[in-house]
Design a protein around this motif. Structure first.
Motif, PDB file in Angstrom:
ATOM      1  N   ILE A  36      10.798   6.485  -3.200  1.00  0.00           N
ATOM      2  CA  ILE A  36       9.112   6.227  -2.605  1.00  0.00           C
ATOM      3  C   ILE A  36       8.193   6.846  -3.743  1.00  0.00           C
ATOM      4  CG2 ILE A  36       9.519   8.731  -1.503  1.00  0.00           C
ATOM      5  CD1 ILE A  36       7.315   5.408  -0.575  1.00  0.00           C
ATOM      6  N   ALA A  37       8.359   8.005  -4.418  1.00  0.00           N
ATOM      7  CA  ALA A  37       7.255   8.529  -5.344  1.00  0.00           C
ATOM      8  C   ALA A  37       7.044   7.645  -6.428  1.00  0.00           C
ATOM      9  CB  ALA A  37       7.708   9.772  -5.752  1.00  0.00           C
ATOM     10  N   ALA A  38       8.195   6.749  -7.124  1.00  0.00           N
ATOM     11  CA  ALA A  38       8.143   5.856  -7.908  1.00  0.00           C
ATOM     12  C   ALA A  38       7.302   4.517  -7.479  1.00  0.00           C
ATOM     13  CB  ALA A  38       9.539   5.578  -8.432  1.00  0.00           C
ATOM     14  N   THR A  39       7.619   4.374  -6.367  1.00  0.00           N
ATOM     15  CA  THR A  39       6.957   3.069  -5.731  1.00  0.00           C
ATOM     16  C   THR A  39       5.622   3.082  -5.347  1.00  0.00           C
ATOM     17  OG1 THR A  39       9.168   2.640  -4.471  1.00  0.00           O
ATOM     18  CG2 THR A  39       7.147   1.178  -3.830  1.00  0.00           C
ATOM     19  N   LEU A  40       5.304   4.340  -5.073  1.00  0.00           N
ATOM     20  CA  LEU A  40       3.792   4.722  -4.882  1.00  0.00           C
ATOM     21  C   LEU A  40       3.254   4.688  -6.141  1.00  0.00           C
ATOM     22  CD1 LEU A  40       1.516   5.325  -2.792  1.00  0.00           C
ATOM     23  CD2 LEU A  40       2.026   8.035  -3.025  1.00  0.00           C
ATOM     24  N   SER A  41       3.666   5.269  -7.103  1.00  0.00           N
ATOM     25  CA  SER A  41       3.066   5.411  -8.366  1.00  0.00           C
ATOM     26  C   SER A  41       2.751   4.010  -8.735  1.00  0.00           C
ATOM     27  CB  SER A  41       3.992   6.149  -9.337  1.00  0.00           C
ATOM     28  OG  SER A  41       4.233   7.536  -8.959  1.00  0.00           O
ATOM     29  N   ALA A  42       3.770   3.045  -8.830  1.00  0.00           N
ATOM     30  CA  ALA A  42       3.606   1.530  -9.379  1.00  0.00           C
ATOM     31  C   ALA A  42       2.452   0.998  -8.574  1.00  0.00           C
ATOM     32  CB  ALA A  42       5.043   0.992  -9.083  1.00  0.00           C
ATOM     33  N   TYR A  43       2.169   1.494  -7.344  1.00  0.00           N
ATOM     34  CA  TYR A  43       1.029   0.482  -6.550  1.00  0.00           C
ATOM     35  C   TYR A  43      -0.250   1.185  -7.086  1.00  0.00           C
ATOM     36  CZ  TYR A  43       3.768  -2.317  -3.517  1.00  0.00           C
ATOM     37  OH  TYR A  43       4.805  -3.234  -3.198  1.00  0.00           O
ATOM     38  N   THR A  44      -0.265   2.653  -7.337  1.00  0.00           N
ATOM     39  CA  THR A  44      -1.492   3.150  -7.419  1.00  0.00           C
ATOM     40  C   THR A  44      -1.854   2.968  -8.791  1.00  0.00           C
ATOM     41  OG1 THR A  44      -0.282   5.356  -7.488  1.00  0.00           O
ATOM     42  CG2 THR A  44      -1.334   4.350  -5.378  1.00  0.00           C
ATOM     43  N   GLY A  45      -0.896   3.369  -9.995  1.00  0.00           N
ATOM     44  CA  GLY A  45      -1.219   3.605 -11.303  1.00  0.00           C
ATOM     45  C   GLY A  45      -1.224   5.056 -11.494  1.00  0.00           C
ATOM     46  N   ARG A  46      -0.783   6.127 -10.532  1.00  0.00           N
ATOM     47  CA  ARG A  46      -0.904   7.292 -10.892  1.00  0.00           C
ATOM     48  C   ARG A  46       0.497   7.953 -10.972  1.00  0.00           C
ATOM     49  NH1 ARG A  46      -6.246   9.065 -10.169  1.00  0.00           N
ATOM     50  NH2 ARG A  46      -7.644   7.873  -8.710  1.00  0.00           N
TER      51      ARG A  46
ATOM     52  N   ALA B 141      -3.106   2.998   4.245  1.00  0.00           N
ATOM     53  CA  ALA B 141      -2.801   1.767   3.984  1.00  0.00           C
ATOM     54  C   ALA B 141      -1.888   1.400   2.642  1.00  0.00           C
ATOM     55  CB  ALA B 141      -3.856   0.694   3.910  1.00  0.00           C
ATOM     56  N   MET B 142      -2.305   2.117   1.636  1.00  0.00           N
ATOM     57  CA  MET B 142      -1.532   1.970   0.343  1.00  0.00           C
ATOM     58  C   MET B 142      -0.293   2.487   0.361  1.00  0.00           C
ATOM     59  SD  MET B 142      -1.231   0.668  -2.878  1.00  0.00           S
ATOM     60  CE  MET B 142      -2.973   0.214  -3.140  1.00  0.00           C
TER      61      MET B 142
ATOM     62  N   ILE C  27       4.219  -6.210   6.988  1.00  0.00           N
ATOM     63  CA  ILE C  27       3.550  -4.970   7.010  1.00  0.00           C
ATOM     64  C   ILE C  27       2.710  -4.722   5.590  1.00  0.00           C
ATOM     65  CG2 ILE C  27       3.881  -2.487   6.604  1.00  0.00           C
ATOM     66  CD1 ILE C  27       6.499  -2.691   8.736  1.00  0.00           C
ATOM     67  N   ILE C  28       3.459  -5.300   4.471  1.00  0.00           N
ATOM     68  CA  ILE C  28       2.810  -5.233   3.163  1.00  0.00           C
ATOM     69  C   ILE C  28       1.463  -6.057   3.100  1.00  0.00           C
ATOM     70  CG2 ILE C  28       2.899  -5.738   0.920  1.00  0.00           C
ATOM     71  CD1 ILE C  28       5.954  -5.030   1.150  1.00  0.00           C
ATOM     72  N   HIS C  29       1.661  -7.287   3.935  1.00  0.00           N
ATOM     73  CA  HIS C  29       0.230  -8.006   3.835  1.00  0.00           C
ATOM     74  C   HIS C  29      -0.859  -7.506   4.844  1.00  0.00           C
ATOM     75  CE1 HIS C  29      -1.450 -12.392   4.514  1.00  0.00           C
ATOM     76  NE2 HIS C  29      -2.324 -11.542   3.832  1.00  0.00           N
ATOM     77  N   ALA C  30      -0.297  -6.747   5.885  1.00  0.00           N
ATOM     78  CA  ALA C  30      -1.491  -6.107   6.618  1.00  0.00           C
ATOM     79  C   ALA C  30      -2.191  -5.000   6.105  1.00  0.00           C
ATOM     80  CB  ALA C  30      -0.896  -5.461   7.793  1.00  0.00           C
ATOM     81  N   CYS C  31      -1.334  -4.220   5.182  1.00  0.00           N
ATOM     82  CA  CYS C  31      -2.036  -2.899   4.272  1.00  0.00           C
ATOM     83  C   CYS C  31      -2.715  -3.471   3.239  1.00  0.00           C
ATOM     84  CB  CYS C  31      -0.678  -2.304   3.823  1.00  0.00           C
ATOM     85  SG  CYS C  31       0.317  -1.451   4.911  1.00  0.00           S
ATOM     86  N   ASP C  32      -2.452  -4.608   2.785  1.00  0.00           N
ATOM     87  CA  ASP C  32      -3.356  -5.265   1.591  1.00  0.00           C
ATOM     88  C   ASP C  32      -4.712  -5.608   2.160  1.00  0.00           C
ATOM     89  OD1 ASP C  32      -1.551  -5.086  -0.281  1.00  0.00           O
ATOM     90  OD2 ASP C  32      -0.621  -7.097  -0.157  1.00  0.00           O
ATOM     91  N   LYS C  33      -4.683  -6.117   3.503  1.00  0.00           N
ATOM     92  CA  LYS C  33      -5.971  -6.402   4.111  1.00  0.00           C
ATOM     93  C   LYS C  33      -6.617  -5.309   4.111  1.00  0.00           C
ATOM     94  CE  LYS C  33      -4.432 -10.675   6.709  1.00  0.00           C
ATOM     95  NZ  LYS C  33      -5.538 -11.433   6.177  1.00  0.00           N
ATOM     96  N   ILE C  34      -6.045  -4.240   4.766  1.00  0.00           N
ATOM     97  CA  ILE C  34      -7.012  -2.895   5.029  1.00  0.00           C
ATOM     98  C   ILE C  34      -7.325  -2.384   3.770  1.00  0.00           C
ATOM     99  CG2 ILE C  34      -6.728  -0.493   5.768  1.00  0.00           C
ATOM    100  CD1 ILE C  34      -4.388  -1.736   7.689  1.00  0.00           C
ATOM    101  N   CYS C  35      -6.538  -2.273   2.469  1.00  0.00           N
ATOM    102  CA  CYS C  35      -6.922  -1.900   1.325  1.00  0.00           C
ATOM    103  C   CYS C  35      -7.997  -2.595   0.638  1.00  0.00           C
ATOM    104  CB  CYS C  35      -5.900  -2.063   0.375  1.00  0.00           C
ATOM    105  SG  CYS C  35      -4.345  -0.824   0.526  1.00  0.00           S
ATOM    106  N   ASP C  36      -8.279  -4.070   1.180  1.00  0.00           N
ATOM    107  CA  ASP C  36      -9.354  -4.790   0.658  1.00  0.00           C
ATOM    108  C   ASP C  36     -10.426  -4.573   1.511  1.00  0.00           C
ATOM    109  OD1 ASP C  36      -7.980  -6.213  -1.154  1.00  0.00           O
ATOM    110  OD2 ASP C  36      -7.215  -7.952  -0.141  1.00  0.00           O
TER     111      ASP C  36
ATOM    112  N   GLY D 265      -4.059  12.434   1.915  1.00  0.00           N
ATOM    113  CA  GLY D 265      -5.052  13.045   1.486  1.00  0.00           C
ATOM    114  C   GLY D 265      -5.384  13.623   0.164  1.00  0.00           C
ATOM    115  N   LYS D 266      -4.122  13.435  -0.629  1.00  0.00           N
ATOM    116  CA  LYS D 266      -3.996  13.755  -2.066  1.00  0.00           C
ATOM    117  C   LYS D 266      -4.671  12.501  -2.647  1.00  0.00           C
ATOM    118  CE  LYS D 266      -0.446  17.355  -2.069  1.00  0.00           C
ATOM    119  NZ  LYS D 266       0.906  17.518  -2.338  1.00  0.00           N
ATOM    120  N   MET D 267      -4.201  11.469  -2.370  1.00  0.00           N
ATOM    121  CA  MET D 267      -4.424   9.994  -2.935  1.00  0.00           C
ATOM    122  C   MET D 267      -6.141   9.774  -2.766  1.00  0.00           C
ATOM    123  SD  MET D 267      -1.269   7.741  -1.314  1.00  0.00           S
ATOM    124  CE  MET D 267      -1.956   6.271  -1.833  1.00  0.00           C
TER     125      MET D 267
END
Length: 484
Positions: free
Chosen positions: A255-265, A59-60, A83-92, A158-160
């Motif tokens: 995409i890699a930078a966006t994912l990093s911003a959301y995950t903090g990794r 979801a993230m 889509i983003i709102h839906a993903c947030d619900k799953i992450c929660d 899987g890495k995440m």
């Protein structure tokens, strides 16, 4: 009764969905779709569902992809927001029951990717005021999976998930390290007989043994940290085989930078996306680090079982906390159940590591199709070691006590201290004394004094057990110490 029948009828309501295979009925209330249903029927393997962290990671990741695609102008703002709102619900933690596919499945994880795409799409559809299955509003492939492929989504998710699980394992190992260090300080002045091949060797301090256990845990942590570094390299943007087909250029670059911003990794896109799509040996490295840590802990568990054995007829040097009855027939028997479970977890993890090694090797050409079983085994190993380490710390190591008198008795009765005499009387004479002490049951110290081989003062200095446990004191230095 009528109410119950009506409810049953409602639950039996279906909608028709279609894919390239054909049409299929899907429960009307379901957020998953036709491809998830097919996977449910095709892969009744483990009887379990996807790991919750894999669901959250999917979801993230889909959220990051929607954001990058919106920024690139590929997704309109309304669709991306849904889509983003839906993903947030799953992450929660919502809608996890809609992820119905078995973790072991064919097609490199396409089923779990499509399960995520379908669930996210149908949540988004409802957010936009539509009915589940109305994919004209939000399509699982065209919108949720935009610019993606199972072949970059699944290894990245899987890495995440692995990184999240390893965070918890690392905290547990750090607590175990501190527990062993505390016991090392507590037992620092306890002298006992060291053993090699289960036979008397030379003296050691119990605190030194426990410090060694702490050192082994720290080494395991370092290996885990090193293995984790490779997990930060992802193949997002590579799509099917690493060539980036169907991925927008702006999305590809962000995409890699966006994912990093959301995950903090600090995720980074692989320099060679084809390699990163073909090869998943990074998971073998993580599995190896987890396995090595597990087998080191299993060896430590063996030591604790031996040192606590008896308690009257064995070594009996330490006491493990009594946690439960050890027998259904022998009253009063208490078994070392926590070290025993550490052993069993290590056996299980070793088996999982073999599975992972075989799956990593079995990749062919541009893809490894066996990532599902890699993640199933790897997540098991990390979770099980995490849980085992926690119980090892709180239900065993924290509560260990020492039988100081028993340690001294065994030390005094041993001929192991004869080794310290070799620099002064030679190996041959020392061996003869050891043999005589064993056959006559006369302590080495008494034999040396009775035979006038060394004076009492020199013998006391040489056979100072505490000095013998201090690394760095050579035979020459010892000789100078006693004036020989």
């Amino acid at each position: 009764m009528k109410e119950e029948k009506a409810l049953g009828a409602e639950e039996l309501q279906t909608r028709i969905e279609s894919d390239s295979i054909g049409e299929k009925k899907v429960p009307a209330a379901a957020y998953y779709g036709v491809q998830s249903m097919r996977a449910l029927e095709n892969f009744p393997i483990t009887g379990t569902r996807l790991h919750k962290e894999m669901i959250r990671s999917l979801a993230m990741l889909k959220k990051a992809c929607a954001t990058a695609n919106q920024t690139a102008g590929v997704l309109d703002e309304k669709t991306a927001a849904a889509i983003i709102h839906a993903c947030d619900k799953i992450c929660d933690g919502q809608f996890h029951d809609q992820f119905i596919v078995d973790p072991i499945q064919g097609s490199a994880g396409t089923s779990m990717n499509m399960n995520a795409n379908e669930v996210i799409a149908n949540i988004a559809i409802e957010l936009l005021g539509g009915q589940k299955g109305d994919y004209a509003l939000v399509h699982p492939n065209d919108h949720v999976n935009c610019g993606q492929s199972t072949n970059d989504v699944i290894p990245t998710a899987g890495k995440m998930a692995t990184l999240v699980l390893m965070d918890s394992l690392e905290r547990s190992l750090e607590a175990l390290y501190e527990s062993f260090e505390q016991k090392a300080r507590e037992f620092n002045d306890i002298l006992k007989m060291g053993r090699t091949q289960l036979q008397d060797a030379v003296p050691i301090r119990l605190g030194q043994e426990f410090h060694a256990y702490a050192t082994a845990v720290a080494r395991g942590l370092r290996r885990i940290h090193r293995a984790e570094e490779d997990l930060l390299t992802i193949n997002m943007g590579g799509t099917a085989i690493g060539t980036g087909l169907n991925a927008d250029e702006s999305y590809f670059k962000s995409i890699a930078a966006t994912l990093s911003a959301y995950t903090g990794r600090p995720f980074r896109q692989a320099e060679d996306l084809i390699d990163a799509t073909q090869n998943v040996d990074c998971f073998a490295s993580v599995s190896s680090a987890v396995r090595n840590c597990a087998i080191a802990l299993s060896k430590i568990a063996n030591d604790l079982r031996l040192m606590s054995s008896g308690p009257r007829t064995g070594f009996g040097e330490i006491n493990l906390p009594a946690k439960q009855n050890g027998s259904s027939i022998m009253p009063g028997k208490v078994n070392p159940v926590i070290p025993e479970v550490i052993n069993q977890v290590a056996f299980k993890i070793a088996g999982n590591d073999t599975t992972i090694s075989m799956a990593v090797e079995a990749g062919q050409l541009e893809l490894n199709a066996f990532e599902p079983v890699i993640f199933y085994a790897l997540f098991q190993s990390i979770d099980e070691l995490d849980h085992a380490v926690r119980t090892f710390t709180t239900n065993c190591v924290d509560g260990i006590t020492v039988n100081k008198q028993r340690c001294q008795e065994l030390l005094d009765a041993s001929v192991g201290m004869i080794t310290a005499l070799c620099p002064y009387i030679g190996y041959t004479q020392a061996a003869q004394l050891a043999k005589e002490a064993l056959s006559t049951k006369v302590p080495v110290r008494k034999l040396v004094l009775d035979k006038g081989i060394l004076s009492k003062e020199k013998l006391d200095a040489i056979l100072d057990a505490y000095e013998m446990t201090c690394p760095g004191i050579s035979g020459k230095e010892t000789a100078e110490l006693v004036g020989a």
